[in-house]
Design a protein around this motif. Structure first.
Motif, PDB file in Angstrom:
ATOM      1  N   UNK A 168    -119.281  -7.598 -48.356  1.00  0.00           N
ATOM      2  CA  UNK A 168    -119.906  -8.254 -49.167  1.00  0.00           C
ATOM      3  C   UNK A 168    -120.601  -9.593 -48.537  1.00  0.00           C
ATOM      4  N   UNK A 169    -119.769 -10.093 -47.767  1.00  0.00           N
ATOM      5  CA  UNK A 169    -120.433 -11.416 -46.951  1.00  0.00           C
ATOM      6  C   UNK A 169    -121.509 -10.875 -46.120  1.00  0.00           C
ATOM      7  N   UNK A 170    -121.291  -9.919 -45.638  1.00  0.00           N
ATOM      8  CA  UNK A 170    -122.391  -9.515 -44.603  1.00  0.00           C
ATOM      9  C   UNK A 170    -123.752  -9.151 -45.181  1.00  0.00           C
ATOM     10  N   UNK A 171    -123.569  -8.658 -46.369  1.00  0.00           N
ATOM     11  CA  UNK A 171    -124.640  -8.181 -47.282  1.00  0.00           C
ATOM     12  C   UNK A 171    -125.407  -9.475 -47.859  1.00  0.00           C
ATOM     13  N   UNK A 172    -124.769 -10.535 -48.260  1.00  0.00           N
ATOM     14  CA  UNK A 172    -125.173 -11.914 -48.660  1.00  0.00           C
ATOM     15  C   UNK A 172    -125.839 -12.368 -47.338  1.00  0.00           C
ATOM     16  N   UNK A 173    -125.136 -12.732 -46.367  1.00  0.00           N
ATOM     17  CA  UNK A 173    -125.823 -13.169 -45.312  1.00  0.00           C
ATOM     18  C   UNK A 173    -127.126 -12.532 -44.654  1.00  0.00           C
TER      19      UNK A 173
END
Length: 429
Positions: A168-173
């Motif tokens: 999820x963090x990677x997607x947000x980034x």
């Protein structure tokens, strides 16, 4: 309305509004502009003391650096709690690799093994928003190598406290980088010293505001970022909005003003007509018809230019209506006035200019005005007053960096006047 890049004297006192205003007034007097200080454009950052100082000095218009404005808006987006926490976690990972020689060596091995570009991780600078975007972008590029390095035996024992990113963090980034890319490109375009930039403020600001419009597909993080950026940037430049629209209209790349309603476009060109008349009355523009000024009665260049404009406008006029009986009887003796006689010269030029073809975005508007100065003598003079004003204070700030490169430990005995000349040569050759 004139634009100059003023080299002001150093300010050794505290940077209060009154002291800065005094330096601005001294510069205006030194350059002989005190007769019309209200028509001298000033470009500064968005600091409160600069805003008050320019007002106290009686100068206008006051253009606040658009690159600084983009920085403030982007920082507002990056300060969203979810984004701020994400950046903090990435920052810790990058800091770990920067201070650990072992982790750096393992990262290089993993990059080679995974056939990933051998790039170093980037640590951001809090005051420069684009460095935060660069840090995220580089992290995403090196994500596989970073994960493999942190899982290796040599590194794992020292990296237990690191909070790595999940899916999820990677997607947000990735979405954050995509959202901020247009703002970074806009900053790069505005930092160009060799082309006109003032006319870009309105088109770029409109583009950014449109890109920040909420979409139902946006995640919560991106929606919050868009709202923060839009709120920060939407209320800016209201006091100089008309001036910026006029500069955009005088840029042959944007003369169509597609983001405005037809009546709004007419208002912009009507103001330009008034400004041109003011310049003529002030004696800053040569009279189009030199006979009225009592010079060069038989100037063939002026006569040919006048005929060319008249012919072009007449060609664009609708076909004449059917002659009346009176026109048929006396038309040969009492001919109707020509377009150039019935219309003011600036009206003719503006009508021609609006109907002319816009030039490509890659073309130089200043070069276009130079090549078309004879066809638009009044508008070309007006364009010089607008398009020579920069949209940012970046060029002036680069002068300080240039001076720092010139005056170093090995050249500390340079005289001030020699430093001035060296800086001038560096920036103008």
């Amino acid at each position: 309305m004139k634009s100059f890049v003023l080299q002001t004297r150093p300010l050794f006192e505290s940077h209060t509004e009154t002291n800065i205003a005094g330096v601005l007034k001294a510069a205006i007097q030194e350059w002989g502009l005190e007769k019309a200080p209200h028509s001298t454009a000033v470009v500064t950052d968005n600091a409160r003391n600069m805003e008050v100082a320019v007002r106290e000095a009686g100068l206008s218009p006051h253009i606040k650096c658009f690159a600084h404005t983009l920085n403030l808006a982007s920082q507002a987006g990056l300060n969203v709690s979810r984004v701020s926490r994400l950046l903090g976690r990435v920052r810790k990972v990058v800091a770990f690799f920067h201070r650990s020689a072992t982790a750096t060596a393992v990262l290089a091995e993993k990059q080679k093994m995974l056939e990933i570009a051998s790039h170093k991780l980037i640590m951001d600078v809090v005051t420069r928003w684009n460095s935060s975007m660069d840090m995220l972008e580089r992290y995403l590029e090196q994500q596989a190598a970073i994960t493999a390095s942190l899982l290796s035996t040599e590194v794992r024992k020292n990296a237990r406290q690191l909070d790595t990113l999940d899916s999820n963090d990677i997607t947000d980034a990735e979405e954050i980088v995509t959202l901020l890319k247009p703002l970074k490109k806009a900053t790069s375009v505005l930092s160009d010293e060799k082309s006109t930039t003032l006319s870009l403020i309105v088109p770029l600001k409109s583009m950014i505001e449109q890109s920040m419009t909420l979409d139902e597909k946006d995640s919560t993080t991106i929606a919050n970022m868009k709202a923060a950026i839009l709120q920060n940037i939407s209320g800016r430049y209201s006091e100089v909005h008309n001036y910026l629209l006029e500069s955009t209209a005088l840029d042959p790349r944007f003369r169509s003003l597609p983001h405005l309603l037809p009546e709004q476009r007419e208002e912009v060109f009507h103001r330009l007509m008034d400004k041109s008349n003011q310049l003529q009355q002030a004696g800053t523009v040569e009279r189009a018809d030199k006979r009225e000024g009592g010079a060069s009665d038989g100037d063939p260049t002026d006569a040919a230019e006048k005929r060319e404009i008249t012919q072009r406008v007449e060609q664009e006029q609708p076909p004449p209506s059917k002659k009346t009986a009176l026109e048929d009887l006396l038309g040969a003796t009492f001919a109707k006035p020509t377009v150039s006689q019935s219309k003011c010269r600036i009206e003719v030029e503006i009508e021609m200019y609006k109907k002319d073809t816009s030039i490509p975005l890659t073309s130089c508007p200043l070069k276009w005005w130079k090549e078309n100065a004879q066809a638009y003598p009044l508008l070309s003079s007006l364009s010089k007053a607008y398009l020579t004003v920069p949209a940012t204070s970046v060029p002036s700030e680069r002068v300080f960096s240039t001076a720092g490169d010139i005056v170093n430990a090995q050249r500390s005995q340079l005289l001030p006047e020699n430093v001035d000349m060296l800086v001038f040569l560096q920036k103008n050759l």
